[in-house]
Structures are given as structure tokens and as C-alpha cells.
Design a protein around this motif. Structure first.
Motif, PDB file in Angstrom:
ATOM      1  N   GLY A 266     -73.608  18.821 -14.738  1.00 13.53           N
ATOM      2  CA  GLY A 266     -74.477  18.876 -13.577  1.00 13.53           C
ATOM      3  C   GLY A 266     -73.856  18.181 -12.390  1.00 13.53           C
ATOM      4  N   GLU A 267     -74.673  18.033 -11.319  1.00 11.66           N
ATOM      5  CA  GLU A 267     -74.202  17.379 -10.102  1.00 11.66           C
ATOM      6  C   GLU A 267     -74.481  15.875 -10.129  1.00 11.66           C
ATOM      7  OE1 GLU A 267     -72.347  18.635  -7.700  1.00 11.66           O
ATOM      8  OE2 GLU A 267     -72.272  20.454  -8.929  1.00 11.66           O
ATOM      9  N   ARG A 268     -75.558  15.464 -10.784  1.00 13.83           N
ATOM     10  CA  ARG A 268     -75.881  14.044 -10.862  1.00 13.83           C
ATOM     11  C   ARG A 268     -76.572  13.747 -12.187  1.00 13.83           C
ATOM     12  NH1 ARG A 268     -79.976  12.780  -7.127  1.00 13.83           N
ATOM     13  NH2 ARG A 268     -81.358  11.564  -8.464  1.00 13.83           N
ATOM     14  N   PHE A 269     -76.264  12.574 -12.752  1.00 12.75           N
ATOM     15  CA  PHE A 269     -76.841  12.192 -14.035  1.00 12.75           C
ATOM     16  C   PHE A 269     -77.225  10.717 -13.957  1.00 12.75           C
ATOM     17  CE2 PHE A 269     -76.061  11.604 -18.857  1.00 12.75           C
ATOM     18  CZ  PHE A 269     -77.395  11.859 -19.122  1.00 12.75           C
ATOM     19  N   ASP A 270     -78.542  10.438 -13.981  1.00 11.45           N
ATOM     20  CA  ASP A 270     -79.054   9.070 -14.039  1.00 11.45           C
ATOM     21  C   ASP A 270     -79.545   8.823 -15.457  1.00 11.45           C
ATOM     22  OD1 ASP A 270     -78.570   8.799 -11.322  1.00 11.45           O
ATOM     23  OD2 ASP A 270     -80.570   9.525 -10.775  1.00 11.45           O
ATOM     24  N   TRP A 271     -78.990   7.772 -16.091  1.00 13.69           N
ATOM     25  CA  TRP A 271     -79.220   7.645 -17.540  1.00 13.69           C
ATOM     26  C   TRP A 271     -79.184   6.188 -17.951  1.00 13.69           C
ATOM     27  CZ3 TRP A 271     -75.262   7.503 -21.814  1.00 13.69           C
ATOM     28  CH2 TRP A 271     -75.843   7.783 -23.065  1.00 13.69           C
ATOM     29  N   ASN A 272     -80.053   5.851 -18.914  1.00 15.36           N
ATOM     30  CA  ASN A 272     -80.035   4.528 -19.517  1.00 15.36           C
ATOM     31  C   ASN A 272     -79.490   4.648 -20.939  1.00 15.36           C
ATOM     32  OD1 ASN A 272     -81.577   2.308 -21.294  1.00 15.36           O
ATOM     33  ND2 ASN A 272     -81.254   1.516 -19.224  1.00 15.36           N
ATOM     34  N   MET A 273     -78.362   3.956 -21.171  1.00 12.41           N
ATOM     35  CA  MET A 273     -77.683   4.117 -22.458  1.00 12.41           C
ATOM     36  C   MET A 273     -78.450   3.480 -23.603  1.00 12.41           C
ATOM     37  SD  MET A 273     -73.759   3.403 -21.189  1.00 12.41           S
ATOM     38  CE  MET A 273     -72.985   3.943 -22.705  1.00 12.41           C
ATOM     39  N   ALA A 274     -79.326   2.532 -23.323  1.00 11.03           N
ATOM     40  CA  ALA A 274     -80.077   1.867 -24.388  1.00 11.03           C
ATOM     41  C   ALA A 274     -81.238   2.722 -24.873  1.00 11.03           C
ATOM     42  CB  ALA A 274     -80.579   0.509 -23.908  1.00 11.03           C
ATOM     43  N   SER A 275     -82.042   3.233 -23.925  1.00 16.49           N
ATOM     44  CA  SER A 275     -83.235   4.016 -24.301  1.00 16.49           C
ATOM     45  C   SER A 275     -82.940   5.490 -24.513  1.00 16.49           C
ATOM     46  CB  SER A 275     -84.302   3.866 -23.218  1.00 16.49           C
ATOM     47  OG  SER A 275     -83.856   4.449 -21.993  1.00 16.49           O
ATOM     48  N   GLY A 276     -81.817   5.975 -23.951  1.00 13.37           N
ATOM     49  CA  GLY A 276     -81.498   7.388 -24.035  1.00 13.37           C
ATOM     50  C   GLY A 276     -82.253   8.223 -23.029  1.00 13.37           C
ATOM     51  N   LYS A 277     -83.013   7.588 -22.113  1.00 18.53           N
ATOM     52  CA  LYS A 277     -83.785   8.326 -21.118  1.00 18.53           C
ATOM     53  C   LYS A 277     -82.960   8.522 -19.854  1.00 18.53           C
ATOM     54  CE  LYS A 277     -88.324   6.706 -22.695  1.00 18.53           C
ATOM     55  NZ  LYS A 277     -89.587   6.030 -22.311  1.00 18.53           N
ATOM     56  N   GLY A 278     -83.245   9.642 -19.162  1.00 15.14           N
ATOM     57  CA  GLY A 278     -82.517   9.902 -17.938  1.00 15.14           C
ATOM     58  C   GLY A 278     -82.888  11.238 -17.346  1.00 15.14           C
ATOM     59  N   ALA A 279     -82.107  11.655 -16.349  1.00 10.37           N
ATOM     60  CA  ALA A 279     -82.350  12.936 -15.688  1.00 10.37           C
ATOM     61  C   ALA A 279     -81.020  13.514 -15.235  1.00 10.37           C
ATOM     62  CB  ALA A 279     -83.297  12.765 -14.509  1.00 10.37           C
ATOM     63  N   LEU A 280     -80.865  14.819 -15.478  1.00 13.23           N
ATOM     64  CA  LEU A 280     -79.673  15.557 -15.059  1.00 13.23           C
ATOM     65  C   LEU A 280     -80.102  16.543 -13.980  1.00 13.23           C
ATOM     66  CD1 LEU A 280     -76.631  16.221 -15.638  1.00 13.23           C
ATOM     67  CD2 LEU A 280     -77.473  17.971 -17.229  1.00 13.23           C
TER      68      LEU A 280
END
Length: 692
Positions: free
Chosen positions: A102-116
Motif C-alpha cells: 500500500g501507500e501508507r501503513f500505521d501499525w502497532n507491533m505489540a497488539s497487531g492493530k493498524g491500518a493500510l
């Protein structure tokens, strides 16, 4: 946790002296998450903010944790909060080839939550593609999106796809789509308010329905339901509407109970329309080992009426089937001792079953040839106990015992002699007979093997061995009056025997060398001639009014040729040499070629004197990929009529295929069309297979 001091000073050096000397900075291991899960970050330019403890990376950014790899043009990473924000051609890679992009990926490596954002994903294990403007990652394996698309096609414009207003995907589970539209390329063809697409090959749910037509079955609609009961068991249920036959219900249950126990159970029932008859089919196949090293095999098949096979049989062996045979078999071995038990039931589908003989049960105990100390003598025995049952005709029990002694001799290096002497005792107990009978038998044989090895200079074939194996055997059974014994099978009326038999075998075996230099052996030619001479028949009174003497049996010739691993020629012929016959009694021939891509050609011819003569041929061609063509033809020369012809075509792409088949046989014509979507199954299917 702060990075090591030397890394801190290296970053300060980049800040004060410029970044030119830091281009292509070597990977630095940053223990930003946990000691057990180190993270490696590399980039063309790397900055560290001492106040926030975060890293900023620019140019060819690569973040790696365990098997997870994140690539982008720009990235901000905070090892304390474990937040990652990547932008510019973001790519998340897995070792098996799966990815998110994708163009942007916001992600938290601990919880596995994010948005692409502006993203798409691919899971190789199920060939599943999906994309949307925003894909939310709910945890390590779950995603949610609006206005999303998904398919199993890799093309830029997929052959088929779903567009969903709302989509929730669980890896190893389902893609649950709300308000979805099914497209063929860019053409919408079907609206579904809710659809669950399996993102794992084995998940519970409704399978795609099938629709069809048949001369015998009429219009048909089938809806299967698949139940993944556990890791080692599953079941498929069927509800089928057949306009000419009735309502069908089917069950297929598969299981793997242990490493050595597996099987499949199938049942099918049809409620006939109006005054139509109900019909029922049942089958069970099992192979396994019970406690105590007892081997259990089951091959059970039951139908209540012959027309079940006629209506639902898919090949000649099935739709011409006249009996249904069920066998349950158990076996236990102790070195040379073998104990077996069998229940065998035969259902005659053409006539009354009252006279059909059933073996319930059949128990056998055998001692395989065992050597007597260091002598050339061997001993053993075969014994059996049977109970024969039928509604009409003889029924009762029989016990047999045949002890024997044998000898294997090698008087000279090139000669092998083996002989066996046995005594068969039979004990009967029926409503009409209570009788015991004994009978001797004797046979002796001599054989040898002469061979020669020829050395070749071939690239692959280095040597060829020619073996010549003659054998002569004599067998004798004295004449014995057995008219008082009941008749159950061949053991109840044993013909006297005084015969000589001769066989000659020729073999050609090639020694091949693989590219690694290892030898491999391939027998590419086998030819056997055999004939018997009946001494007793030759001494029969020629002046009597009986038929002329026929001391010589027909000559039998067997030829097996395997010139390559993908071609074969098989011939089996029996020729009657007696003057009053002097004719070919049996002739079977088959030949064919088949390559690894699926191209093939084969034919078979069978001739049974005064009984049958028919031809079978088939051809398949994949030379026009993705198009595969096939043709099967069967012809009866006795009645001068075509028995069956089948034309097939498959047009196959990466994510879908179309199968066409036309079958024409004596009393039925059938057309089948199957449209198969990878991951979904048959969307349109004309034709029917009982229970499946």
C-alpha cells in the motif's frame, strides 16, 4: 530500553558531519521490543530522537522482526510503544510469498492493530487477493474494510471477483462479505446480501450449489453442506432435487483416526415422486490396525436395486454392475503363522438372491513354509472353517485341513528343484450330509535361469541383461468319488490331475545411470510361453463315444513391453492347438503412451471366442494449453454397435476453468458443463454423482 552507546555516537556523527558517509549504513541490531525478539532496521539515512526514543528512516527502509519484513521509502519507529508508521511503496513480506502492499501503513507491533491505506493483500496458501482504500488490521490474523474487492485471480482485471460494501477477513477462516456483487471480469452477474468465502481449504459452510439436466434424472439441483468436524474428520451433506426420480439425501463422512486407521462412509437415499420407488445406497471403505496388531479391512457396498447403478454409474464398470459385494476382513500374523477371518456378502441385482451363496464367516489359519532345522525339508499347513448360507439350496459348515511337506533342492549350480506333498481333509456338516473325505496331492518342478549381460555405450543405458528361464512341473491328484459331498465351491469337487506343464520366460533388463551416477534397473521386455499336457486325458479310451481326446491345453503367450516409463504394450493370447479347434480362444491387447503434461493415447482390444469382442480407445491432448481435449470410445463387434463415446473439453486458467462433457451410451445421453472457481467450487454443474 536505549540503544547501545556506540550506535548513539554513530548517529550523532551522521548529524554533525552530514549523512553522505552514512549512506548504505550497515544493519544495526536494535533490541527495541524484547530481548527474545530483536529487530533489525536498515536504511540509506537513519536518525534517532533521544527525547522520544524513536527512529526515523529514509530511503530503502527495511525493518525485520523474526520472519516479518516491512519495506518502505520512509518510516518512523518507536521501540518503546512499538508503533510503526511507514509510507511510500509499503510492502509487508512473509517467507512463503504472502504480502500486504500500500501507500501508507500505521501499525502497532505489540497488539497487531493498524491500518493500510490504498492497499492490497495476497495470501499464498489459499491464493486469496483482496484490496480496498483502507484495510484495518484488527489483530494478527483479522482485517476489516469497506468497498473492498476479493478474488483468487492474479490478473490486473480478474476473470471473476466479489465487490463487497463491508468485508471482514480472518486468515485461516472466512472472508465475510455483506452486500456483495459477483463479477465476471467487469460485468456484475449476481447480488448476495451475505456471503462467507473460505480463506482456508477446510472450513464448515455451504458449498456452491450445482444445477443440471439428464435424460434419466431430469432437472436436478444439488446443495451440499460441508462440516469440518475436527482436524481428522469431516462430513458433507447433500440435498438433491431430481425432477424425474425424487428427492435425494446424501452423506459422506471421512476420518483418519490414527496413523494406521482411515476410511470413508457414504450413504444416499432417494424418495421417489408420486408412485416412484425409494432407493438406497450404502458404502464403507476402511483400512486400519486394531489393538493387538490385528489388521482390519472393509469394502462394503450395498444398493437395494440394480437401477441405482444404471442411473448413477459414471463408467462402464459401475453402470453395468450386476452384484453388490461386501467384505470385512481381519488378519493377524505371528512370523510364519497367519490367521484371517472374513465376512462376505453378495447381493445379486439381476435375479433372486435366495440362491446366492454367502460365506458367513470364513476363518483361515496357515503356517507358511517353515524349514525343519538345517535340512532341505519344509513343512506347513492350511486350514479353514466356513459356514455357507443361502435361502434356497445346500447350506451348512465345512472344515478343511491340508498339512504338507516340501523340499527345495539345488543339486547343481544352475538347477532348482522344489517338490510338495499334501493331504487335504474335508469335514462337512449340513442338514443332508455329515461326511469326511481325504485327498492326496503332489507336485514337483525344475527350473533354471541362464543369463548374459551385454555392455552398451549409450548415454543412459549402460548394460542390458537377457535372462532365459525355462520351467517344467508335474502335478498329480488321484481320482476320488466325491458325488456324496455338497457343492459350495471348487474345493467340493476336485478334479483328478495328472499333468505336465512347461513354461519359457525371456526377460530384458536395462541398467540405467541417472545424472548423479546412481544405477537404476528397468525391465523393458517380458515374454512367457506356457502349455500343459494332460497325461490322464491322453490315455482316455479313444474308441469310446466320448469327445475326442484333447491332451494339450491351449498355448498361452504373455508379452509385456515397457520401452520407456511413459509407454506400454501388453498382449495376452491363448491359442487352442487341438485339431478340432485350431483357433484363437482368447486375445487381449492394450497399448498406450502418456507424457508428464497429460497428453496421452491408449487403446484396448478383447476377444473371447464365442463370447465377446470389443474395443476401447482414449486420447487426451494438452498441446493447446490452456485447452485440454479428451475422447473415449467403446465398440462391441459381436453386436456391431457402439457401447459408449465420451467427448470432454477443459479450458483452464489460474483461478477458474470450464469443463464440457458429452456422453452417449446405449440408453442414455448426457451433457455436463462445470464452471469451477478456485476457492469456491462448481458454480454450474450438469450431471450428477451419487453422494458427491
Amino acid at each position: 530500553m536505549r540503544p547501545p552507546v556506540f550506535i548513539f555516537f554513530a548517529i550523532l556523527g551522521c548529524i554533525f558531519l552530514g549523512f553522505s558517509f552514512c549512506d548504505g549504513l550497515a544493519a544495526k541490531k536494535l533490541s527495541g521490543l524484547k530481548e527474545a525478539t530483536p529487530v533489525t532496521l536498515t536504511a540509506d539515512q537513519l536518525e534517532f530522537d533521544e527525547e522520544t526514543g524513536a527512529y526515523s528512516a529514509l530511503g530503502n527502509v527495511r525493518l525485520k522482526k523474526n520472519e516479518f519484513t516491512l519495506l518502505s521509502e520512509k518510516m518512523h519507529w518507536n521501540p518503546e510503544s512499538e508503533d510503526v508508521s511507514a509510507s511510500g511503496k509499503v510492502l509487508v513480506l512473509e517467507p512463503n510469498g504472502s504480502f500486504l502492499a500500500g501507500e501508507r501503513f500505521d501499525w502497532n507491533m505489540a497488539s497487531g492493530k493498524g491500518a493500510l491505506f490504498g492497499g492490497k493483500g495476497f495470501w499464498k496458501e489459499t491464493n486469496f487477493y483482496f484490496k480496498a482504500e483502507k484495510i484495518e488490521q484488527l489483530d494478527e490474523n483479522s482485517y476489516r474494510a469497506r468497498d473492498a474487492e476479493f478474488t483468487s485471480c492474479a490478473a490486473e482485471v480478474p476473470a471473476w471477483k466479489f465487490k463487497a460494501k463491508e468485508l471482514k477477513v480472518t486468515r485461516g477462516g472466512y472472508a465475510q462479505a455483506k452486500h456483495s456483487i459477483f463479477y465476471l471480469r467487469d460485468i456484475p452477474v449476481l447480488y448476495l446480501p451475505y456471503y462467507a468465502y473460505p480463506v482456508e481449504n477446510r472450513k464448515t459452510g455451504l458449498l456452491m450449489p450445482s444445477y443440471g439436466n439428464s435424460n434419466k434424472r431430469g432437472v436436478q439441483i444439488s446443495q451440499p453442506f460441508y462440516w469440518a468436524i475436527s482436524r481428522n474428520t469431516d462430513a458433507t451433506f447433500y440435498i438433491d432435487y431430481l425432477s424425474k426420480l425424487g428427492l435425494g439425501k446424501g452423506l459422506e463422512y471421512r476420518y483418519i483416526w490414527s496413523e494406521h486407521n482411515a476410511g470413508e462412509f457414504r450413504a444416499y437415499h432417494i424418495n421417489g415422486w408420486d408412485e416412484g420407488e425409494d432407493r438406497f445406497s450404502l458404502s464403507w471403505d476402511h483400512s486400519g490396525v486394531l489393538p493387538g496388531d490385528v489388521k482390519l479391512m472393509a469394502d462394503v457396498e450395498y444398493v437395494d436395486k440394480k437401477d441405482f447403478f444404471e442411473d448413477f454409474g459414471q463408467d462402464a464398470e459401475e453402470y453395468n454392475q450386476s452384484t453388490a459385494i461386501s467384505t470385512i476382513y481381519v488378519q493377524r500374523n505371528w512370523e510364519k503363522l497367519n490367521l484371517t477371518g472374513q465376512l462376505k456378502s453378495i447381493k445379486d441385482l439381476e435375479t433372486s438372491n435366495d440362491e446366492t451363496l454367502q460365506r458367513l464367516p470364513d476363518v483361515r489359519l496357515s503356517l507358511i513354509r517353515k524349514r525343519f532345522k538345517e535340512t532341505p525339508l519344509f513343512y506347513g499347513f492350511d486350514t479353514s472353517a466356513n459356514y455357507f448360507h443361502r435361502e434356497e439350496g445346500n447350506k451348512g459348515g465345512r472344515v478343511t485341513l491340508r498339512p504338507y511337506v516340501a523340499s527345495v533342492l539345488k543339486p547343481v549350480r544352475f538347477l532348482d528343484i522344489d517338490a510338495e506333498f499334501g493331504f487335504l481333509g474335508r469335514l462337512y456338516q449340513t442338514s443332508d450330509v455329515d461326511e469326511a473325505e481325504g485327498l492326496f496331492d503332489f507336485n514337483i518342478g525344475a527350473s533354471t535361469r541362464i543369463h548374459r549381460v551385454f555392455t552398451l555405450q549409450g548415454k543412459t543405458v549402460k548394460k542390458i541383461k537377457h535372462s532365459f528361464e525355462p520351467e517344467i512341473r508335474y502335478s498329480y491328484i488321484p481320482p476320488e468319488n466325491q458325488e456324496d459331498l455338497p457343492r459350495f465351491d471348487r474345493l467340493d469337487d476336485i478334479e483328478p490331475e495328472n499333468k505336465l506343464s512347461l513354461s519359457l520366460i525371456n526377460r530384458l533388463t536395462a541398467r540405467l545411470e541417472t545424472s548423479e551416477g546412481f544405477p537404476r534397473y528397468h525391465e523393458f521386455f517380458y515374454f512367457r510361453l506356457a502349455q500343459e499336457f494332460d497325461i490322464r486325458e491322453s490315455r482316455r479310451d479313444r474308441d469310446s463315444e466320448d469327445l475326442p481326446t484333447r491332451p494339450f491345453s491351449p498355448i498361452r503367450a504373455e508379452l509385456i513391453i515397457r520401452p520407456t516409463t511413459w509407454s506400454f504394450v501388453d498382449l495376452d493370447a491363448t491359442y487352442d492347438v487341438n485339431p478340432e479347434s485350431d483357433s484363437l480362444a482368447i486375445f487381449r491387447a492394450s497399448a498406450g503412451v502418456k507424457d508428464q503434461t497429460g497428453n496421452g493415447l491408449s487403446f484396448g482390444y478383447t476377444y473371447l471366442e464365442n463370447e465377446a469382442e470389443y474395443f476401447t480407445g482414449s486420447v487426451s491432448a494438452k498441446v493447446l494449453e490452456p485447452l485440454t481435449l479428451s475422447y473415449l470410445y467403446r465398440y462391441d463387434f459381436t453386436d456391431n454397435r457402439s457401447l459408449e463415446s465420451v467427448v470432454g473439453m477443459e479450458y483452464c486458467f489460474q483461478c477458474w476453468s470450464v469443463n464440457l462433457m458429452y456422453r452417449d451410451r446405449l440408453d442414455d445421453q448426457e451433457i455436463m458443463v462445470a464452471f469451477v472457481l478456485k476457492g469456491i467450487g462448481n458454480v454450474f454443474d450438469l450431471g450428477f454423482d451419487r453422494g458427491g
